[in-house]
Design a protein around this motif. Structure first.
Motif, short mmCIF file in Angstrom:
data_model
loop_
_atom_site.label_atom_id
_atom_site.label_comp_id
_atom_site.label_asym_id
_atom_site.label_seq_id
_atom_site.Cartn_x
_atom_site.Cartn_y
_atom_site.Cartn_z
N ALA A 16 0.82 -1.21 0.00
CA ALA A 16 0.00 0.00 0.00
C ALA A 16 0.86 1.26 0.00
O ALA A 16 2.03 1.24 0.36
CB ALA A 16 -0.90 0.02 1.23
N ALA A 55 -2.74 -4.57 -1.49
CA ALA A 55 -3.21 -3.18 -1.63
C ALA A 55 -2.32 -2.39 -2.57
O ALA A 55 -2.25 -1.17 -2.48
CB ALA A 55 -3.29 -2.53 -0.26
N LYS A 58 -2.95 1.14 -4.10
CA LYS A 58 -4.05 1.72 -3.33
C LYS A 58 -3.51 2.53 -2.14
O LYS A 58 -2.35 2.37 -1.73
CB LYS A 58 -4.96 0.60 -2.80
N ASP A 438 -9.05 3.43 -3.48
CA ASP A 438 -8.38 3.78 -4.72
C ASP A 438 -8.51 5.29 -4.92
O ASP A 438 -9.61 5.81 -5.14
CB ASP A 438 -9.07 3.02 -5.87
N GLU A 459 -12.37 -0.04 -0.84
CA GLU A 459 -12.18 -1.47 -1.07
C GLU A 459 -12.25 -2.31 0.18
O GLU A 459 -12.96 -3.31 0.22
CB GLU A 459 -10.82 -1.68 -1.75
#
Ligand code: ZN
Ligand code: CU
Length: 487
Positions: A16, A55, A58, A438, A459
């Protein structure tokens, strides 16, 4: 101490871009969770976990804290809280605008707007005469989000006074202080007032200061839907600041706005006033990202000017979604008379200037709060869309502020303002309230016509280390807790 290689993780979020809720610039990192806590932030390429969430590409942020809600009853009646979870919210502050579901005496009347969250039809007629009883119910039947509970001054008034159209007598003040003290001991973080509304409009500054003494003693926050958000907005801000100084407690100005056309642009006056006050006392404010407000349907002609759309009506549910002016014209009556016939009712008021909304949202210290009314049949879209709208429309499209700032306004700033420790930022040792979204697609889909719409781009939502929402679907977990002040 466990070496990194044999660290035990229940969940690992990989790849992420981390925005940690402090306004620090984003970094790429993996985040590991064990139980209900964040235990690892960094490069986890050598770690494993029971569950791995990819992730990459994201944003990973702290779960959003809705600083202003009327979810008091919804938490018990509709514990999945999809309207909130689906926009990334993991905690809600309740008891706003002077109204809370507890502590409410059985015999007490439930005038608007209290009836929106404490009508006799809700809870099968049950009421919570003490705050501990309400929090106990939330603990026995948890919701999907955490609760940061406050007490409403109007709720205290209807419980302790036999007439609402006057200042409280000293014996009534003492009764309200006792109720507030009990609530603070049970875990309330503060008190809100709603002197804008008829059941508390007769309360004087003096009454409020006296009733709020327990906030000063026990360390609580004073939050207010001010007497006037239109022509006398400046005087109302001054009253709020005065109450904060008299008690020595932090204050929060709820859903700051300038209503009615003659006041458009006056955020140019109010924001500098608030900013100056922040140098001498603790002041916070929140805002929702829409130029229409929503509340009970007023009954005085002056408050019904402009476009007013019916959001709920007990007597005429078939007219929900219609404009009050059209209804009045078709009945051949005044706006006030039409309003009387529609009661009990709530409405959407198109009464703000978009430039003020943007200026207030962009003000550095403004928190994001939805002020959604979950009991309306056709709620204001802010109930479902507030957080994703700030991220999509106001941050990405209009570029009002960087994403780091947007997230801080929904997380770290809010946790700090309400005194909630170990939440609102992503740090090792903090509770794992998290959202993965996102940044390119996040946005609101709720509209005035079709308000009950989940957001785009959200998400995964994790509450106290439990995955609650995954790939856009609520998976039924109810891991929310009651949060109380830690400092
Ligand atoms: Zn309010
Ligand atoms: Cu409110």
């Amino acid at each position: 101490m466990a070496s990194r290689d044999d660290m035990k993780l229940s969940i690992l979020i990989r790849g992420a871009t981390l925005i940690d809720g402090t306004k620090r610039p984003r970094v790429d990192a993996d985040v590991g969770i064990d139980g209900d806590q964040i235990v690892f932030i960094g490069d986890a390429s050598r770690l494993t976990a029971d569950r791995v969430i990819d992730a990459s590409g994201k944003i990973l942020a702290p779960g959003f804290i809705d600083s202003h809600t009327h979810d008091d009853a919804a938490l018990l009646l509709d514990p999945l809280m999809l309207a909130k979870v689906s926009q990334g919210v993991t905690s809600v502050v309740t008891g706003n605008c002077g109204v809370s579901t507890a502590p409410l005496a059985d015999h007490a009347p439930r005038p608007m707007p209290l009836s929106l969250i404490a009508s006799r039809e809700l809870h099968g007629g049950a009421s919570f005469p003490d705050f501990a009883g309400y929090l106990g119910a939330l603990e026995r039947s948890p919701a999907s989000v955490n609760v940061i509970p406050m007490v409403g001054h109007t709720t205290l008034r209807v419980s302790a006074m036999d007439a609402l159209d006057r200042e409280a007598r000293p014996d009534e003040v003492r009764a309200m202080q006792a109720l507030l003290s009990e609530a603070m001991d049970a875990g309330a973080v503060g008190l809100s007032t709603g002197t804008y509304y008829p059941p508390a409009a007769a309360a004087t500054t003096r009454e409020i200061v006296e009733v709020c003494r327990p906030l000063a003693e026990k360390g609580g926050i004073y939050v207010t839907h001010m007497r006037d958000e239109a022509d006398r907005c400046v005087e109302s801000i001054e009253e709020t600041l005065e109450i904060g100084r008299a008690l020595g407690v932090p204050v929060v100005i709820s859903h700051h706005k300038l209503a009615r056309e003659q006041n458009f642009g006056r955020s140019l006056v109010t924001l500098p006033l608030i900013e100056a006050a922040m140098k001498c006392q603790c002041v916070g404010l929140d805002c929702y990202p829409y130029d229409a407000s929503s509340t009970m349907l007023h009954q005085d002609e002056a408050r019904l000017k402009g476009r007013v759309r019916i959001a709920s009506s007990g007597s005429h549910p078939e007219l929900v979604g219609h404009e009050l002016a059209d209804i009045a014209a078709s009945w051949g009556v005044s706006l006030a008379e039409a309003s009387k016939r529609l009661q009990p009712a709530s409405a959407i008021y198109f009464s703000m200037d978009e430039a003020d909304v943007q200026r207030i949202l962009a003000f550095e210290q403004t928190m994001i709060g939805s002020d959604g009314l979950p009991s309306s049949e056709k709620p204001h879209p802010r109930l479902w869309g507030t957080f994703s709208r700030v991220l999509g429309r106001y941050c990405r499209e209009l570029n009002l502020f960087p994403l780091e700032t947007a997230i801080w306004k929904m997380t770290g700033l809010t946790a700090r303002t309400f005194g909630i420790g170990r939440r609102g930022t992503i740090e090792v040792g903090n509770y794992a309230d998290l959202v993965v979204f996102d940044a390119q697609t996040v946005g609101d889909r709720a509209t005035y016509e079709n308000p009950a719409q989940p957001s785009a781009g959200i998400e995964t939502v994790i509450v106290n280390g439990e995955v609650t929402f995954a790939r856009g679907v609520h998976i039924g977990r109810r891991a929310g807790r009651v949060l109380t002040r830690t400092r």
